[in-house]
Design an enzyme around this catalytic site. Structure first.
Site, short mmCIF file in Angstrom:
data_model
loop_
_atom_site.label_atom_id
_atom_site.label_comp_id
_atom_site.label_asym_id
_atom_site.label_seq_id
_atom_site.Cartn_x
_atom_site.Cartn_y
_atom_site.Cartn_z
N GLU A 1 26.13 -4.52 0.54
CA GLU A 1 25.12 -3.48 0.30
C GLU A 1 25.67 -2.38 -0.60
OE1 GLU A 1 21.87 -1.74 -0.07
OE2 GLU A 1 21.75 -3.20 1.55
N ASP B 1 24.35 -1.50 -4.45
CA ASP B 1 23.81 -0.19 -4.80
C ASP B 1 24.54 0.44 -5.98
OD1 ASP B 1 21.98 -0.42 -2.76
OD2 ASP B 1 23.05 0.89 -1.37
N SER C 1 16.58 -3.27 -1.01
CA SER C 1 17.83 -2.57 -1.29
C SER C 1 18.20 -2.67 -2.76
CB SER C 1 18.97 -3.15 -0.47
OG SER C 1 19.01 -2.61 0.81
N ASP D 1 1.22 -2.35 -13.57
CA ASP D 1 0.43 -2.66 -12.39
C ASP D 1 0.71 -4.10 -11.93
OD1 ASP D 1 -1.34 -2.17 -10.35
OD2 ASP D 1 -3.12 -2.68 -11.53
N ILE D 2 0.98 -4.27 -10.63
CA ILE D 2 1.24 -5.59 -10.06
C ILE D 2 -0.01 -5.99 -9.28
CG2 ILE D 2 2.83 -6.98 -8.70
CD1 ILE D 2 4.09 -5.51 -11.12
N GLY E 1 -4.39 -1.24 -9.27
CA GLY E 1 -4.16 0.09 -8.74
C GLY E 1 -3.13 0.06 -7.61
N ASP F 1 -1.35 -0.41 -4.07
CA ASP F 1 -1.49 -1.32 -2.93
C ASP F 1 -0.25 -1.22 -2.06
OD1 ASP F 1 0.51 -3.50 -3.80
OD2 ASP F 1 -0.85 -3.45 -5.51
#
Length: 601
Positions: free
Chosen positions: A297, A301, A508, A562-563, A581, A583
Site C-alpha cells: 500500500e 501510494d 487505493s 464522464d463515465i 452526469g 453517479d
C-alpha cells in the site's frame, strides 16, 4: 500479570458485567446492541491496567467553522480562496471555557487531579488523562473488556457502552477509547494484489514515447503505469514550477513503510526523468520508517503520487499504533484510535501539504456516529486551512460481506464507507479500461446514513436519483451525503515492492493518482499567485451547468471525463450503475488536467 476471569452474564447474546457504580443521573453517549461483528469477548482486564483516555469537548463554534469552510471553498463567493490560518481555525474549533471547567471538575470529583490531565488544542479541545481500568469504569459507568479479532488475533480494550452525567451532555462530544472497535489492524487498506494480472514482461513496451498520433502508450489497456495515467488524464506536457511552495502528502498506517530503494527502481522503469526524486518520512504517534519492510500500500501510494506530480515535493506520514503487549499477552497496553491519532498530529503542525491522500477506511456503521462526526469536523478544520483531502471510496461496491446492520435490527442494507462519507473530504472511486473508461465493479459508492447531503451536491445528485427511481429504495438513504465525488483508474497498477514488480488494484490506486493531478493544479495556481484549491467539492460540483439531457440526467461536468457505464454490485444486488452526469460509482468522472487548468485559473 495474571488475569482474573469474572462470571459473565449474557443478555441477548451480549456478554455483560455488573458495574461498580450504578447509573445515577447520567445519559448514555453510545452503546452497541451486540459485540461488533468480527470481534469476540476474550477476558476481563486487570483493574489496575492503565491507558490514556481522551475526552473531546464540545466544539460550540463548529457551525461557524463549517460556514467559513463553505465560503472560502465556493468559487462564486467573494471570499473564495481566503483560507484561515492555523490559529484562526483553532479558535473556531475550540470549546467554551465552561465546558473545560465543568469537565475537569467532574474528573476531580472522581479523584483525577489536574496534574493528571493534559489539555490539547489540535482538532478542538481534547483532554487526555492516564487512568486505570477501574477508574475509567467508575467515571464512565461502564465495563471494559478485552476483545479479540479473529481475523488478526488482535486484542483491544473496549466497552460496549458509556455514559456521562446529564449536566455534562452539552459539554462533551466524544470519549475514546470506548465503543469504537476499529484499530490500525482492522482498518481496510483499499488495495489488493492482482496475481491473475501478471506484471508486464516487457517493461519497455509500457514506457515507450507518447507519439503524436498515439495519445495513450501501448500496453495501457492491460497494465497501468505513470505514462498511461499522465496521457489518459492529460498531464504529460505540464512542468511544475512552484516546488518551493507546493507539497503533496500521503497518509500511511498499519506499519506500511514506503521504500526509497523501490521508488528508485520504479522511477528508473517508469519515469526516468524523475530518478533524482525521493521523499521524507514524518512519523506520528510512534510511527516508524523501517526500510527493510516495504509495504504494498505504501509503495503504491508514494510511487504514484511522485510519478504523477514530480518534481513536486512529497511527504509520507507514518502513523504508529499497532498494539504492543506486556509479557502477559492477554493485556493490551495500546488503545489508539487510528484517525484521531493521525489528524491531531497533522493539525498540530504549522505547515501542512496542500494535498493529502489516504487509502484506508471502515464501514460507516462500525464507527460510532459521535466519533465519526468529530473526526469529520476535524477534516473540515484542515479544509478551512486550504488543504485538499482525498480518500479512496473503498473496494466493496455498495457493501461487502453480508451487509447486515449492527443496530439490532439485522437488516440487509448497502454499507457506506467512512471517511469517504464525510462531506468535507473528496472521495475517489475507481475505473478500468480505456477508450472508454468504465466504472470498475469494486468501486465503493453510495449514500451516508450519518451525514446529510450537502447543498453543494444537491443538484448533481438529484438527477441521478430521478434516474434511479424506486430501484434499491429499501437499501440506501437518498438524503445522505453521496459519494464518490470523482474517480480514476483502479486496476492493474504496476508497483515495485522489495525490488519485484507486482500488479495492484483498488481505489487505493485511484486516490493517489487524483491527488497527483490536483497537486499539479495547485502548482499552476500558485505560479499565478493564486491560493491553493483547498476543500475541493464545492468547486468541482459547481463546474457542471446541470442542464438536463433528453434522457433526464445531468450533463457531464466540464473538466471531467464522464463515465457512463459500469456498476458496483454488492449486498446481493447489482448495486448502482454509472450514467451520464454524477453517479455513485464514478462520481463526476475522471479528471482532465488541461481542461481543469482553464477552469481553475
Amino acid at each position: 500479570m495474571r488475569l482474573t476471569i469474572l462470571p459473565v452474564l449474557v443478555f441477548n447474546g451480549v456478554m455483560s458485567f455488573a458495574v461498580a457504580t450504578p447509573l445515577q443521573n447520567t445519559t448514555l453517549k453510545h452503546s452497541w446492541d451486540n459485540i461488533p461483528r468480527g470481534w469476540s469477548f476474550e477476558a476481563t482486564p486487570d483493574p489496575d491496567h492503565t491507558f490514556d483516555l481522551h475526552i473531546g469537548l464540545t466544539q460550540n463554534r463548529v457551525q461557524d467553522l463549517i460556514h467559513h469552510l463553505m465560503e472560502v471553498s465556493d468559487p462564486t463567493h467573494p471570499r473564495y480562496g481566503e483560507h484561515l490560518s492555523k490559529d484562526e481555525a483553532e479558535a473556531l474549533a475550540e470549546a467554551d471555557p465552561a465546558s473545560l471547567n465543568h469537565t475537569t471538575s467532574w474528573l476531580e470529583s472522581h479523584g483525577i487531579s489536574a496534574s493528571r490531565i493534559t489539555h490539547r488544542k489540535s482538532g478542538g479541545d481534547w483532554l487526555t488523562l492516564r487512568v486505570s481500568v477501574s477508574e475509567a469504569e467508575q467515571i464512565l459507568n461502564t465495563q471494559y473488556s478485552i476483545y479479540r479479532r479473529a481475523a488478526s488475533e488482535e486484542r483491544v480494550l473496549r466497552s460496549l457502552s458509556y455514559s456521562v452525567p446529564v449536566s455534562l451532555e452539552p459539554h462533551i462530544d466524544v470519549i475514546t477509547p470506548t465503543t469504537y472497535f476499529s484499530t490500525l489492524q482492522s482498518m481496510r487498506a483499499t488495495s489488493f494484489l492482482q496475481p491473475e494480472s501478471d506484471p508486464a514482461e516487457d517493461i519497455d513496451a509500457l514506457v515507450g514515447p507518447i507519439f503524436e498520433n498515439v495519445p495513450i502508450p501501448m500496453g495501457c489497456s492491460t497494465t497501468i503505469t505513470p505514462a498511461c495515467l499522465r496521457a489518459l488524464y492529460n498531464t504529460s506536457s505540464y512542468v511544475p514550477v512552484s516546488m518551493g511552495q507546493n507539497q503533496l502528502g500521503v497518509a500511511g498506517y498499519l506499519e506500511e513503510y514506503a521504500n526509497r530503494a523501490d521508488l528508485q527502481t520504479f522511477l528508473k522503469k517508469f519515469r526516468s526523468d524523475a530518478t533524482n526524486a525521493s521523499f521524507p518520512t514524518v512519523t506520528i504517534n510512534g510511527g516508524q520508517d523501517d526500510q527493510t519492510k516495504p509495504g504494498i500500500e505504501a509503495n503504491l501510494d508514494i510511487q504514484y503520487t511522485i510519478g504523477m506530480s514530480y518534481p513536486t515535493p512529497n511527504i509520507y506520514y507514518s502513523t504508529g499504533g499497532s498494539p504492543p503487549f506486556t509479557q502477559d499477552s492477554e493485556t493490551p497496553t495500546n488503545t489508539n484510535e487510528p484517525y484521531l491519532e493521525w489528524i491531531t498530529g497533522i493539525l498540530s503542525r504549522d505547515t501542512i501539504p496542500q494535498v493529502i491522500t489516504t487509502s484506508y477506511g471502515d464501514d460507516e456503521q462500525t464507527v460510532p456516529v459521535e466519533y465519526a462526526t468529530r473526526i469529520c469536523n476535524m477534516f473540515a478544520q484542515l479544509g478551512v486551512r486550504g488543504i485538499t483531502l482525498f480518500f479512496s471510496s473503498g473496494d466493496s461496491g455498495v457493501g461487502g460481506g453480508d451487509c447486515r446492520t449492527n443496530d439490532g435490527t439485522d437488516r440487509i442494507l448497502f454499507q457506506p464507507a467512512f471517511p469517504a462519507s464525510c462531506p468535507y473530504v473528496t472521495a475517489v472511486g475507481g475505473t478500468t479500461r480505456i477508450n472508454p473508461e468504465v466504472g470498475v465493479s469494486f468501486s465503493g459508492g453510495g449514500f451516508s446514513r450519518y451525514f446529510s447531503q450537502p447543498t453543494y451536491q444537491n443538484t448533481a445528485v438529484s438527477g441521478y436519483l430521478a434516474h434511479l427511481g424506486s430501484q434499491h429504495s429499501d437499501f440506501y438513504n437518498p438524503t445522505g451525503r453521496a459519494y464518490p465525488d470523482l474517480s480514476a483508474q483502479a486496476n492493474r497498477f504496476q508497483v515495485v515492492v522489495g525490488g519485484r514488480l507486482v500488479s495492484v488494484g483498488g481505489t487505493s490506486a485511484s486516490s493517489p493518482t487524483v491527488a497527483g493531478i490536483f497537486s499539479l493544479l495547485n502548482d499552476y495556481r500558485l505560479a499565478q499567485s493564486l491560493p491553493p484549491l483547498g476543500f475541493l467539492n464545492p468547486l468541482i460540483y459547481s463546474l457542471s451547468n446541470h442542464t438536463r439531457t433528453t434522457s433526464g440526467n445531468d450533463t457531464p461536468s466540464p473538466g471531467f471525463n464522464d463515465i457512463v457505464s459500469g456498476s458496483n454490485p454488492g449486498c446481493g444486488t447489482n448495486g448502482f450503475a454509472a450514467v451520464e452526469g454524477w453517479d455513485p460509482v464514478t462520481g463526476l468522472g475522471t479528471p482532465d488536467f488541461g481542461k481543469l487548468q482553464d477552469l481553475v485559473s
